[in-house]
Design an enzyme around this catalytic site. Sequence first.
Site, PDB file in Angstrom:
ATOM      1  N   ASP A  40      31.972  67.795  75.463  1.00  0.00           N
ATOM      2  CA  ASP A  40      31.524  66.594  74.756  1.00  0.00           C
ATOM      3  C   ASP A  40      32.762  65.961  74.125  1.00  0.00           C
ATOM      4  OD1 ASP A  40      30.640  64.666  73.025  1.00  0.00           O
ATOM      5  OD2 ASP A  40      29.309  65.989  71.869  1.00  0.00           O
ATOM      6  N   TRP A  84      28.282  68.836  65.891  1.00  0.00           N
ATOM      7  CA  TRP A  84      27.901  68.333  67.214  1.00  0.00           C
ATOM      8  C   TRP A  84      27.653  69.484  68.177  1.00  0.00           C
ATOM      9  CZ3 TRP A  84      25.600  64.048  67.180  1.00  0.00           C
ATOM     10  CH2 TRP A  84      25.980  63.025  66.320  1.00  0.00           C
ATOM     11  N   LYS A 140      32.964  55.502  69.970  1.00  0.00           N
ATOM     12  CA  LYS A 140      34.072  56.017  69.173  1.00  0.00           C
ATOM     13  C   LYS A 140      35.398  55.450  69.695  1.00  0.00           C
ATOM     14  CE  LYS A 140      30.818  58.633  67.341  1.00  0.00           C
ATOM     15  NZ  LYS A 140      30.273  59.857  67.868  1.00  0.00           N
TER      16      LYS A 140
HETATM   17  C1  LIG Z   1      28.962  60.544  67.901  1.00  0.00           C
HETATM   18  C2  LIG Z   1      28.917  61.844  68.631  1.00  0.00           C
HETATM   19  C3  LIG Z   1      27.773  62.270  69.327  1.00  0.00           C
HETATM   20  C4  LIG Z   1      26.495  61.469  69.358  1.00  0.00           C
HETATM   21  O1  LIG Z   1      26.663  60.364  70.152  1.00  0.00           O
HETATM   22  P1  LIG Z   1      25.448  59.360  70.471  1.00  0.00           P
HETATM   23  O2  LIG Z   1      26.098  58.440  71.446  1.00  0.00           O
HETATM   24  O3  LIG Z   1      25.044  58.714  69.185  1.00  0.00           O
HETATM   25  O4  LIG Z   1      24.340  60.142  71.064  1.00  0.00           O
HETATM   26  C5  LIG Z   1      27.817  63.470  69.995  1.00  0.00           C
HETATM   27  N1  LIG Z   1      28.931  64.221  69.992  1.00  0.00           N
HETATM   28  C6  LIG Z   1      30.046  63.866  69.342  1.00  0.00           C
HETATM   29  C7  LIG Z   1      31.250  64.748  69.373  1.00  0.00           C
HETATM   30  C8  LIG Z   1      30.080  62.655  68.637  1.00  0.00           C
HETATM   31  O5  LIG Z   1      31.189  62.285  67.990  1.00  0.00           O
END
Ligand SMILES: *Cc1c(COP(=O)(O)O)cnc(C)c1O
Length: 360
Positions: free
Chosen positions: A172, A102, A196
């Site tokens: 993030d 990521w 998540k």
């Molecule tokens: C799932 C995830 C993403 C992507 O998320 P989207 O909502 O599908 O754009 C980005 N960063 C992390 C750490 C993730 O777990």
Amino acid sequence: MTELYNFSAGPAVLPEDVLCRARDELLDWHGSGMSVMEMSHRGKEFVSIAEQAEADLRELLGISADYYVLFLQGGATSQFAMVPMNLLRGKPQADYINTGAWSKKAIAEARRYCAVNEAATSVSSNFTSVPPEDTWQLDPDSAYVHYTPNETIGGVEFSALPATGTVPLVADMSSTLLSRPLEISRFGVIYAGAQKNIGPAGLTVVIVRKELAGMTLDGTPSMYDYQAHADSGSMLNTPPTYSWYLAGLVFQWLREQGGLAAIAEINRRKAAVLYAAIDGSDFYTSPVDPVYRSWMNVPFTLADAELDKRFLEQAAGAGLLNLKGHRSVGGMRASIYNAMPEAGVVALVGFMQEFERSRG
Ligand SMILES: *Cc1c(COP(=O)(O)O)cnc(C)c1O
């Protein structure tokens, strides 16, 4: 009937109490005669849902009035672009810490807008660790420092908040926000895709220090402008109303569980039980440095990869779903977010021990 447990990395399990409440309210929300899905986002009913959700999230995380809380769309992936568009503020460069899949995506997107100083990387450990903070090559002239506190695919989680001085810290937190208490005042921006640990897909939560908003790159679309969203109460256009409502129910549920300190204690226990089972066996292995093992996403491999398919089939037969590891890593991954009950982890460990004994 066997109890089913869903270990998906995302979209992921939601608290059963929340789903039951949503079911009960599906056709007629609080006597309004409407489903939340059918409400005007500007009507008093939905506005009250939206305001309550924000108030509950602020309460859970202790978010002060110095921050905006935005309920957006576009996922964490949109934030990979939105962060540089809003936070560069005339500076040519940003620092990024690269700890895995990521981080790399965030870096690739940022490169469209600025020079990226990759201040540290765990590539030498094949992204199974976090580079020691005293080796980071941070540049005090960078516009911000971006990192990924929990790498959902690699299962690597930072054990401490980085110190970045006066340079804003951006995180993030898609797969870790709300898993434990957080010192919000240390951050410039926190963002998370909801699917998540927050709610259903379609919603992205962004927490922005107010003084950092309002200085976008020339040509930034208003949909990518934090200030424009803040000024309109996240209703610049039609927001993802049902996902917002469901996230609000999750926030209420978290408060009923005793808040984030109580949830963190349960998460710590769940992770400890699972890692102990992995470490206590010669058959299962965690690739991740023990200091940086995630509480939320637990990758592990079997001693014999030939048995992977049988493991997954038999696990599913025992009600343990979605344990297949990410295609880039292989093996297994158990995601054990807030909504995964402790009984689910106990059931998984019991299955793993029996599978190891019988070799399927
Ligand atoms: C799932 C995830 C993403 C992507 O998320 P989207 O909502 O599908 O754009 C980005 N960063 C992390 C750490 C993730 O777990």
